[in-house]
Design an enzyme around this catalytic site. Structure first.
Site, PDB file in Angstrom:
ATOM      1  N   LYS A  87      23.927  43.491  34.159  1.00  0.00           N
ATOM      2  CA  LYS A  87      23.897  44.174  32.865  1.00  0.00           C
ATOM      3  C   LYS A  87      24.819  43.476  31.878  1.00  0.00           C
ATOM      4  O   LYS A  87      25.949  43.106  32.221  1.00  0.00           O
ATOM      5  CB  LYS A  87      24.306  45.640  33.057  1.00  0.00           C
ATOM      6  CG  LYS A  87      24.135  46.506  31.805  1.00  0.00           C
ATOM      7  CD  LYS A  87      24.495  47.967  32.106  1.00  0.00           C
ATOM      8  CE  LYS A  87      24.306  48.858  30.898  1.00  0.00           C
ATOM      9  NZ  LYS A  87      24.675  50.273  31.178  1.00  0.00           N
ATOM     10  N   SER A 162      21.389  53.748  29.642  1.00  0.00           N
ATOM     11  CA  SER A 162      21.425  52.531  28.848  1.00  0.00           C
ATOM     12  C   SER A 162      21.045  51.280  29.626  1.00  0.00           C
ATOM     13  O   SER A 162      20.832  50.215  29.047  1.00  0.00           O
ATOM     14  CB  SER A 162      22.843  52.335  28.272  1.00  0.00           C
ATOM     15  OG  SER A 162      23.793  52.158  29.323  1.00  0.00           O
ATOM     16  N   SER A 186      23.629  56.274  33.151  1.00  0.00           N
ATOM     17  CA  SER A 186      22.966  55.026  32.766  1.00  0.00           C
ATOM     18  C   SER A 186      22.544  54.138  33.922  1.00  0.00           C
ATOM     19  O   SER A 186      21.857  53.141  33.715  1.00  0.00           O
ATOM     20  CB  SER A 186      23.853  54.227  31.815  1.00  0.00           C
ATOM     21  OG  SER A 186      23.977  54.880  30.573  1.00  0.00           O
TER      22      SER A 186
END
Length: 496
Positions: A87, A162, A186
């Site tokens: 990420k 997210s 997330s």
């Protein structure tokens, strides 16, 4: 063995554990496996938008190093040679770290995050950096300043947020493993809507050093995979004490790998599971509830004792979270001032430092980030601190007490991971409250700092889209997540 003797799909379709076994036995090389995934990314990611940056050359160099270490009998970890997607909120010396924001466009950090360091030390090639909601603020990965990520199950729908980029990369077989962060769901929420596995470890057990902060008391990096065992193998690599992170807990990491293996082989006799009353019912999609009840029934068939448990203050979690998180955002994002790094607008000598700062933030931050900064600044302002932020922290304590009381009666708690399946892209962009409600089931875990997992629980009868089962365990008992999750996974069988 050369790549032309093996179809790339044979490799990208394997689990991380299977790939690790083949690489360790030298049946296949890490270079072959990494190249197969890079080819898969090149083939399909323009349709999905999972990656913001692909590290092809660096990944192959790391893969060759892993192959050499294995050949010399010095494999650095059980996952040596198995590639991963990271990420884009973790700093990386050899790739940009943008956090999905224009304010950090093109920024290459001067140091690696602790998680990045551990991946490299374990011989895990990093394929690239995945898309995310800007500064991890969002539930759909539509808030990225660069691109929209699509759900591989239905490209007209969101992949969660997210960390939708990491989940989409896994679900589309572009990576066998991924790293996410979980501030309010997330990791778990994208896992639920893409039929992947995501774990939010106990707060403080995975270092936040080099994780660009959204809300420091809530953020937690964690592992993502397509199976419970894969996720456990990755968890064991990234977890552990780090003196550079003042919130890091200096305790042994539970043997999550053994727990996952035991769970897959054993029933759940003697395990007490609590179904959270407040995390089901009105507002939940019928197919989600149907899938959840079927999962609970399967846990009972595996030998677990299942009881209803009430956590009355969970109903206040949404309000408390959206005061605590913006308040911390207001503080953390003050560092992006156009003076030290990142975007700088209006620096032509005709504007004061304050004007440059204001123009940079105006153009560099997106609408959701600005919204949360303003809410947080207001909540922390003189005359309102006690009424808003102070009260929210009291609610946080009550939620923690609800968990503590529940865990006196049961070993783990379960609920749906999300109230609905993945919603269409654009449906909630202009309705922040509707977007926030998508994290209704996951928020209490972050407020309490405990660990939780989302494991796929089938497809909704409503629309044929994935549904997730959330498992919650007491702090520092993350191994329970893996035992229960693996047992359920084994009983559930393949999805789709």
């Amino acid at each position: 063995m050369s790549t032309d003797t093996r179809a790339a799909g044979e490799l990208t379709g394997l689990t991380a554990a299977e790939l690790a076994g083949k690489i360790a036995s030298r049946e296949v090389s890490s270079v072959e496996v990494t190249q197969a995934h890079l080819d898969r990314i090149a083939e399909i990611d323009d349709q999905l938008g999972a990656f913001l940056h692909v590290n092809g050359a660096q990944a192959l160099v790391a893969a060759k190093a892993a192959d050499d270490a294995i050949a010399s009998g010095d494999a650095p970890s059980a996952l040596a040679g198995v590639p991963i997607a990271l990420k884009d909120v973790f700093t990386t010396l050899d790739a940009p770290t943008t956090c999905g924001s224009k304010i950090l466009e093109g920024w290459v950090p001067p140091y690696d995050a602790a998680v990045t360091e551990r991946l490299r030390a374990a011989g895990i090639p990093i394929l690239g950096k995945t898309n995310m909601d800007e500064f991890a603020m969002g539930s759909s990965t539509e808030n990225s300043a660069y691109q929209v990520t699509r759900n591989p199950w239905d490209t007209s729908r969101i992949p969660g947020g997210s960390g939708g980029g990491s989940a989409a990369a896994l679900a589309s077989y572009q990576a066998p493993l991924a790293i996410g962060t979980d501030t309010g769901g997330s990791i778990r929420q994208p896992a639920a809507v893409t039929a992947t596995v995501g774990v939010k470890p106990t707060y403080g057990t995975v270092s936040r050093y080099g994780l660009v902060a959204c809300a420091s008391s809530l953020d937690q990096g964690g592992p993502c995979g397509r199976t419970v065992l894969d996720t456990a193998l990755l968890h064991s690599v990234i977890a552990g004490h780090d003196a550079r992170d003042s919130t890091s807990i200096d305790v042994p990491v539970p043997d999550v790998i053994a727990a996952a293996k035991a769970g897959a082989e054993q029933d759940l006799s003697g395990v007490r599971i609590g179904v959270v009353t407040e995390l089901q019912g009105e507002g939940y999609q019928p197919g989600v509830l149907e899938s959840f009840r079927a999962a609970v029934s399967l846990l009972t068939e595996r030998g677990a004792e299942v009881v209803e448990v009430s956590c009355p203050h969970f109903t206040y979690a949404l309000g408390a979270y959206y005061l605590i998180l913006p308040s911390e955002v207001s503080s953390n994002l003050a560092r992006f001032d156009a003076m030290r790094y990142g975007l700088r607008v209006g620096d032509d000598g005709s504007h004061s430092a304050e004007e440059v700062m204001a123009m940079t933030r105006d153009q560099g931050f997106g609408p959701e980030v600005k919204r949360r900064i303003m809410i947080g600044t207001y909540a922390l302002s003189s005359g309102y601190y006690d009424a808003y932020y102070g009260q929210a922290q009291k609610v946080r304590t009550l939620i923690s007490r609800d968990f503590a009381s529940a865990f006196e009666k049961v070993d783990v708690l379960v609920s749906p991971t999300t109230p609905t399946t993945a919603f269409p892209l654009g449906e909630k962009v202009d309705d922040p409250l509707a977007m926030y409600l998508f994290d209704l089931c996951t928020l209490p875990v972050n407020l309490a700092g405990i660990g939780a997992m989302s494991v796929p629980s089938g497809l909704s009868a409503d629309d044929g889209l994935p549904v997730g089962l959330q498992i919650m365990a007491p702090a520092l008992a993350d191994d329970r997540l893996y035992r229960i999750g693996a047992s359920y996974e084994a009983a559930r069988g393949p999805i789709g």
